[in-house]
Design an enzyme around this catalytic site. Structure first.
Site: not given
Ligand code: GDP
Ligand code: IMO
Ligand code: MG
Length: 431
Positions: A13-17, A41-43, A129, A143, A224, A300
């Site tokens: 995660g947090d690779e810069g997507k 959390g996508h910046t 988180t 279900r 993620q 996040t």
């Protein structure tokens, strides 16, 4: 010309997507988020203005893009409405450009309490988180969960909510001695938030198939990273969804023939938030330097991310389980000042010097020692460079070596957090 592109995280995660999808979405009609929830959390940074997205797809800063939250996403209504209001405060028009599948599962306040209680009392904390993501997915699979569509039938929703909250409150009170959740309050708040969300709730697969027929270009956005995948990641230190390619199909309702290309976002080094194995973790001053320079604090939760060297063994697994065809390399600039840069090319088992492993066996991760190749640093500023030829020769060597080790081409290089800090080597939409 490619029409459907999946953009997935190849690490933890947090690779810069977010940054990459914002750049690439200039060319597309839709960005569709497929799984996860507001644990993400996508910046995105445009002209020094920083926007952090949690549930809303990363095409939202472009007026030309319709952003869709797929059925595989678990949604906290309250947090989504807050995210919408925050963006609107930043003069970003959201409701016109956002749609939600009415099959999204709902994250209830009781899911959040259960998540928190487990992290506090359970012997083996994951370092979640605390957004209720795991408990919400559990209820979906069991279900008994609620979906957005349930809100369209008020009476039915009341009954279903009462039943699930009774169950959660019994568990919270008797098992964890934790706070119970007030039914009436949740009911009222849910319908209040639904006033905003009902107008943008849709039957996703129908919309997607119509769009595909009309040749629309779509980015499928992963959240993620592959090593946090519930099936293929470092279980149990993972999130509760399929962060790998399969999550796109189940999380939207499209079939595999509509994804023409799988692009992996790859950070030039590694990070991990929360607990779990991390063979290449750097626990000295270099790690602290990279954490500070790379601003490696969770978007996040604000937690400091653990930092490590690039792990080719782990990345090779990501390539295989996702069918990754090309990379977008990010955060190269963070390595600028290092004298030496290490890359893990294989593993060896503790107490066994001879045998080397070039494939991951996740059960063994705590038991392995990374084998590194060391590269000379470039000692020059690469921040903001937009042309490949302007990169220092040592940086180009590092990039070419990553391509050689992984046998995957790097088509985009990010050289800073800003939208404009990017080198496009190849238009990923062309053959
Ligand atoms: P995501 O979850 O994969 O979208 O990544 P995050 O947004 O959580 O974390 C990536 C962080 O790195 C954010 O703060 C971005 O603004 C920042 N970032 C993205 N690309 C680059 C880059 O090439 N260089 C630098 N220095 N920062 C970057
Ligand atoms: P983006 O999309 C990094 C991690 C948590 C924890 C584990 C389980 O920004 O890359 P959860 O709350 O999902 O039950 O936590 O997964 N985690 C992430 N780490 N980036 C994320 O998202 C993450 N989402 C969850 O830190 O270790
Ligand atoms: Mg993130």
């Amino acid at each position: 010309m490619k029409k459907g592109i999946a953009v997935l995280g190849t690490q933890c995660g947090d690779e810069g997507k977010g940054k990459i999808i914002d750049v690439l979405s200039k060319e597309v009609n839709y960005v569709v988020r497929c799984q996860g929830g507001n644990n993400a959390g996508h910046t995105i940074v445009v002209n020094k203005k920083k926007i952090i997205l949690h549930s809303i797809p990363s095409g939202i800063l472009r007026k030309s893009v319709l952003n869709i939250i797929g059925n595989g996403v678990v949604l906290s209504l309250k947090s989504l409405v807050k995210e919408i209001r925050n963006l609107e405060k930043n003069r970003i028009s959201v409701l016109e450009n956002l749609r939600i599948s009415y099959l999204c599962s709902i994250v209830l306040p009781s899911h959040i309490e259960i998540d928190k209680a487990r992290e506090k009392h359970c012997g083996q904390a994951i370092g979640t988180t605390k957004r209720g993501i795991g408990p919400a997915y559990e209820d979906k699979v069991a279900r008994r969960g609620l979906k957005i569509i349930d809100l369209f039938n008020e009476k039915n929703f009341e009954i279903k909510l009462k039943s699930i909250l009774d169950y959660h409150n019994f568990y919270l009170k008797n098992y964890y001695k934790a706070h119970e959740i007030h039914y009436q309050k949740v009911l009222e708040e849910s319908f209040k938030d639904f006033e905003t969300l009902s107008k943008i709730s849709i039957d996703l697969y129908k919309l997607l198939y119509k769009s595909l027929k009309n040749n629309k270009k779509i980015i499928y956005e992963g959240a993620q990273g592959s090593l946090l995948d519930i099936d293929h990641g470092t279980y149990p230190y993972v999130t509760s969804s399929n962060t790998t390619i399969g999550g796109i199909f189940s999380g939207t309702g499209i079939g595999p023939k509509f994804v023409d290309k799988v692009v992996g976002v790859l950070k030039a080094y590694s990070t991990r938030v929360g607990f779990g194995p991390f063979p290449t973790e750097i626990k000295n001053s270099i790690g602290q330097f990279l954490c500070k320079k790379g601003k490696e604090f969770g978007s996040t939760t604000g937690r400091a991310r653990r930092v490590g060297w690039l792990d080719i063994v782990a990345i090779k697994k990501s390539i295989k389980i996702n069918s990754i065809e090309s990379f977008c390399l990010t955060k190269l600039d963070v390595l600028d000042e290092l004298e030496e840069i290490k890359v893990c090319v294989s593993y060896r088992k503790k107490y066994c010097r001879k045998k080397r492993y070039s494939v991951i066996d996740s059960d063994d991760l705590e038991e392995i020692i990374p084998v590194y190749k060391t590269f000379k640093g470039w000692g020059k500023n690469t921040r903001g460079i937009t042309k490949y030829k302007n990169l220092p020769k040592e940086a180009i060597y590092y990039i070419e070596k990553i391509e050689e080790f992984t046998n995957v081409k790097i088509e985009v290089i990010s050289t800073g957090p800003e939208r404009r800090d990017v080198i496009i080597l190849k238009n990923i939409f062309y053959e």
